[in-house]
Design an enzyme around this catalytic site. Sequence first.
Site, PDB file in Angstrom:
ATOM      1  N   CYS A 129      61.066  21.423  94.284  1.00 48.86           N
ATOM      2  CA  CYS A 129      60.956  22.959  94.319  1.00 48.86           C
ATOM      3  C   CYS A 129      60.892  23.600  95.598  1.00 48.86           C
ATOM      4  O   CYS A 129      61.317  24.634  95.848  1.00 48.86           O
ATOM      5  CB  CYS A 129      59.977  23.124  93.408  1.00 48.86           C
ATOM      6  SG  CYS A 129      58.356  22.251  93.240  1.00 48.86           S
ATOM      7  N   HIS A 249      55.123  29.008  94.359  1.00 52.06           N
ATOM      8  CA  HIS A 249      54.891  28.054  95.831  1.00 52.06           C
ATOM      9  C   HIS A 249      55.011  29.252  96.986  1.00 52.06           C
ATOM     10  O   HIS A 249      56.070  29.982  97.017  1.00 52.06           O
ATOM     11  CB  HIS A 249      55.837  27.214  96.052  1.00 52.06           C
ATOM     12  CG  HIS A 249      55.816  26.006  95.146  1.00 52.06           C
ATOM     13  ND1 HIS A 249      54.645  25.844  94.341  1.00 52.06           N
ATOM     14  CD2 HIS A 249      56.519  24.622  94.827  1.00 52.06           C
ATOM     15  CE1 HIS A 249      55.065  24.462  93.809  1.00 52.06           C
ATOM     16  NE2 HIS A 249      55.953  23.873  94.123  1.00 52.06           N
TER      17      HIS A 249
END
Length: 345
Positions: A129, A249
């Site tokens: 990710c 994130h």
Amino acid sequence: MKKYNVAIVGATGAVGEKLIQLLEDSSIAINELHLLASARSAGRKLIFNSQEVTVEETTESAFKGIDIAFFSAGGSITQKFHQAARDSGAIVIDNTSAFRMDPNTPLVVPEVNPEALRDHTYLIANPNCSTIQMVAALKPIEAAFGLDRVIVSTYQAVSGAGLHALEELEEQTKAVLAGEEPKANILPSGGDKKHYPIAFNAIPQIDLFSEDGYTFEEWKMMNETKKIMGLPNLKIAATCVRIPVMSGHSESVYIEVEKDGVTADEIREVLKDAPGIVLQDDPSTQTYPMVITAVDKKDTYVGRIRRDVDNPKGFHLWIVSDNLIKGAAWNSIQIAEKMIEMALV
Ligand code: A2P
């Protein structure tokens, strides 16, 4: 138009949930959707396109007739079942790290290296990710100005560690606010000896440590970036940190470009029209990417672009994206859509 039989392995997990949601707005024409998980979840009902779908146990025979299988149930499940899926003629799009660095497996971010899909052997790896959002932003810069070095520090959300880790963050937060001792059983890594609370904390360990002092998450970012961008000699170092955010994130990224005389405005110009990138960069209006505005979105947000004070070829960027969406489910779906467009499935 061809209709596809699609399976999701790990349908009851954090990424699986997003895959079900996002398949509803994808261009893939779905004939049947099969939701697979462990025996514990068999019989559970989940909703796809307003209809109930019953979860089935993942078995070798569950892949019969499947055209596209999304795997997101951990590397060991991919290892156990990928061959059965491939033998049934399905294209496996794997969200785990099991095959990412296998030289025969394409590792793909569709905005960056779609051509790698042509070399598939019925298995395509979806990158880590943190890597996906970073390379999506770095590719257009590299194409315009070259790229010599990357130093990245991440601020990663708890959902990357799965639904149980999210539950733990919630329980720990409630416990701390109630003046109780928080219980930690999962983070920083289920497989490691010690566990630390993530609530009100920042943990500089994601995944296990390798012998050289880097964690495997950091190695994933370093190795995968080189592979996806086709830059085996890129200088790159990563520090990966877990913070008490549910999803989304953030990354502080320092880059050195190859070309002389590049300005921050030129970098903004290149990113402004890049696919999948939204530029949010205006200090005068306090405009910059943040998790709370990036969450639940498919794009990657970039801002705080500025030239390094000492190195004229150095620049700093702040990159934010939803780790379960562009970082996992949406990138996997984009891979499938691209393969359909390229007549590879
Ligand atoms: P289950 O809910 O039945 O345990 P997360 O990453 O959010 O923790 O989710 C992990 C996913 O992997 C879940 O869908 C989970 O299903 C699935 N999973 C775990 N173990 C197995 C297994 N042995 N076989 C198939 N799926 C599994």
